[in-house]
Design an enzyme around this catalytic site. Sequence first.
Site, PDB file in Angstrom:
ATOM      1  CG  ASP A   1       6.562  -5.021   0.617  1.00 24.31           C
ATOM      2  OD1 ASP A   1       5.770  -4.133   0.264  1.00 24.31           O
ATOM      3  OD2 ASP A   1       7.790  -4.881   0.591  1.00 24.31           O
TER       4      ASP A   1
ATOM      5  NE  ARG B   1      11.003   5.637   2.334  1.00 28.51           N
ATOM      6  CZ  ARG B   1       9.986   4.939   2.822  1.00 28.51           C
ATOM      7  NH1 ARG B   1       9.780   4.840   4.114  1.00 28.51           N
ATOM      8  NH2 ARG B   1       9.153   4.318   1.990  1.00 28.51           N
TER       9      ARG B   1
ATOM     10  NE  ARG C   1       3.691   6.452  -1.699  1.00 27.89           N
ATOM     11  CZ  ARG C   1       4.100   5.332  -2.292  1.00 27.89           C
ATOM     12  NH1 ARG C   1       5.361   4.938  -2.160  1.00 27.89           N
ATOM     13  NH2 ARG C   1       3.270   4.581  -2.972  1.00 27.89           N
TER      14      ARG C   1
ATOM     15  CE1 TYR D   1       5.461   1.571  -5.675  1.00 32.70           C
ATOM     16  CE2 TYR D   1       5.599   3.966  -5.855  1.00 32.70           C
ATOM     17  CZ  TYR D   1       5.579   2.810  -5.088  1.00 32.70           C
ATOM     18  OH  TYR D   1       5.643   2.918  -3.742  1.00 32.70           O
TER      19      TYR D   1
ATOM     20  CG  ASP E   1       8.518   6.032  -3.769  1.00 31.95           C
ATOM     21  OD1 ASP E   1       9.574   6.178  -4.417  1.00 31.95           O
ATOM     22  OD2 ASP E   1       8.265   5.021  -3.082  1.00 31.95           O
TER      23      ASP E   1
ATOM     24  CG  HIS F   1       1.026   4.390   0.629  1.00 31.62           C
ATOM     25  ND1 HIS F   1       1.700   3.636  -0.296  1.00 31.62           N
ATOM     26  CD2 HIS F   1       1.885   4.572   1.650  1.00 31.62           C
ATOM     27  CE1 HIS F   1       2.917   3.369   0.161  1.00 31.62           C
ATOM     28  NE2 HIS F   1       3.048   3.925   1.346  1.00 31.62           N
TER      29      HIS F   1
ATOM     30  CG  HIS G   1      10.338   0.304   3.157  1.00 28.47           C
ATOM     31  ND1 HIS G   1      10.636  -0.901   2.572  1.00 28.47           N
ATOM     32  CD2 HIS G   1       9.474   0.913   2.327  1.00 28.47           C
ATOM     33  CE1 HIS G   1       9.977  -1.012   1.434  1.00 28.47           C
ATOM     34  NE2 HIS G   1       9.269   0.072   1.249  1.00 28.47           N
TER      35      HIS G   1
ATOM     36  CG  HIS H   1       9.005   2.996  -6.994  1.00 26.40           C
ATOM     37  ND1 HIS H   1       9.045   1.762  -7.554  1.00 26.40           N
ATOM     38  CD2 HIS H   1       8.740   2.791  -5.674  1.00 26.40           C
ATOM     39  CE1 HIS H   1       8.811   0.836  -6.625  1.00 26.40           C
ATOM     40  NE2 HIS H   1       8.628   1.445  -5.473  1.00 26.40           N
TER      41      HIS H   1
ATOM     42  CD  GLU I   1      10.267   6.259  -0.767  1.00 28.09           C
ATOM     43  OE1 GLU I   1       9.168   6.740  -0.446  1.00 28.09           O
ATOM     44  OE2 GLU I   1      10.521   5.051  -0.710  1.00 28.09           O
TER      45      GLU I   1
ATOM     46  CG  ASN J   1       6.750  -7.843  -2.241  1.00 34.08           C
ATOM     47  OD1 ASN J   1       6.095  -8.877  -2.364  1.00 34.08           O
ATOM     48  ND2 ASN J   1       6.232  -6.637  -2.432  1.00 34.08           N
TER      49      ASN J   1
ATOM     50  CD1 TRP K   1       7.056  -1.237 -11.682  1.00 31.47           C
ATOM     51  CD2 TRP K   1       7.724  -1.703  -9.606  1.00 31.47           C
ATOM     52  NE1 TRP K   1       5.948  -1.219 -10.875  1.00 31.47           N
ATOM     53  CE2 TRP K   1       6.337  -1.501  -9.594  1.00 31.47           C
ATOM     54  CE3 TRP K   1       8.388  -2.007  -8.417  1.00 31.47           C
ATOM     55  CZ2 TRP K   1       5.567  -1.597  -8.442  1.00 31.47           C
ATOM     56  CZ3 TRP K   1       7.641  -2.092  -7.262  1.00 31.47           C
ATOM     57  CH2 TRP K   1       6.237  -1.883  -7.276  1.00 31.47           C
TER      58      TRP K   1
ATOM     59  CD  GLU L   1       5.979   3.139   3.230  1.00 29.43           C
ATOM     60  OE1 GLU L   1       7.139   2.734   3.414  1.00 29.43           O
ATOM     61  OE2 GLU L   1       5.404   3.085   2.135  1.00 29.43           O
TER      62      GLU L   1
ATOM     63  CD  GLU M   1      11.224   1.500  -1.397  1.00 25.23           C
ATOM     64  OE1 GLU M   1      10.522   2.279  -0.737  1.00 25.23           O
ATOM     65  OE2 GLU M   1      10.817   0.897  -2.390  1.00 25.23           O
TER      66      GLU M   1
END
Length: 408
Positions: free
Chosen positions: A322, A289, A147, A159, A216, A122, A318, A218, A242, A37, A408, A345, A268
């Site tokens: 993407d 992940r 999630r 996010y 998550d 999600h 994961h 992130h 996560e 991605n 991010w 996921e 991930e």
Amino acid sequence: MSIASVDVIVTSPGRNFVTLKITTSDGVVGWGDATLNGRELSVASYLSDHLASMLIGRDEDRIEDTWQYLYRGAYWRRGPVTMAAIAAVDMALWDIKAKKAGMPLYQLLGGASRDGVRVYAHASGTDFEALSNAITGYRELGFTAVRVQTGVPGLGQIYGVSAAGPGVRYDYEPAKRSGDRPAEETWDTRQYLNHMPGVFAKIREEFGTDLRLLHDGHHRMSPIEAARFAKDVEPYDLFWLEDATPGEDQTALRLIRQHSTTPLAIGEVFNTVYDYQTLITERLIDYVRSAVTHTGGITAMKKLLDFAAIYGIRSGIHGPTDISPVGMAAALHLDLAIHNFGIQEYMPHNEQTLEVFQTSFTFDKGFLHPGDQPGLGVELDEEAAGAFEYTKAYLPVNRLLDGTVHDW
Ligand code: GCO
Ligand code: MG
């Protein structure tokens, strides 16, 4: 028999995908996912400018040997671009081998260990009402795990939260078509830490204890912030937390473990088993992940998951949008075959993507099955792919409220 041609297909049916097509001298076609991605064209170039000519004439059956040839032979080890390129070759060769055997790939990996693969969806919302509607929608569709990501008061778009408003939404895309530069978002960890545990309390109140809840972080918390968060959410029985801290620092997870029994998932952004060495041998995580697409393909993932199994650690492969349907199918075959499966996921792809990639996996009451077609069970329609030109899209950059660049 040998590899006769190697083609790289870049297509953008709503989002960018890089797909590898390997054709053997007797006309068997294998597909591999090489999507990274926001950096798609680097992998496309790695494949077409460097690997394609090395692959022509090789015996397509020698998958392990080809993997080692590309990994050790490059001299330069690891990294997302290299490992996504190797993954695509590996997936395509497994697809070919299984097609030649006339079996779905999972049969070559040892056969099914379960009837279906539990998946999580999600659910997100800018506020609690929107989030609660999304959870209700997924439950009605049969999902047993969600999630949960939600807006934080005082912050804008963040996010994991769909900007589309309330309800179930399938096509949440973190990469934005924002021209030459990434879009920017803002973040404040203190406001997040104060807000999020209360959201889980309300979810448990409204939906009870059955639903599996995932979250998550992130990569945004420091080790001690993550330890506090993991401890604060303990009463709400998360299936996993996560990426609580940035993945590069494996020993950060020790601090979280010292303070909490909330299960931890990470990986991930990892691309090899070595990224997990400390995490697995010290039992600092509960779920792996990695994406098959970013971790060297089926050959490497099988070894990684077998290594994890020895330490009682399970899979949580994961599977955001993407990862192309080819990468998703590779994950599903592994999920079905391995013993230490945890959860998968699942962010369903949009309609345009499913016009380009014809899939044979099926969803039933919260479980996916990869289907029983020979190979991976996904075919790319090159004519349909040709209609969607590559369009630059980047993941956002994140800044703290004072302007400092943050994860991010
Ligand atoms: C997840 C991930 C993704 C990533 C995305 C980046 O848990 O699914 O965090 O949503 O942000 O894969 O490209
Ligand atoms: Mg994630």
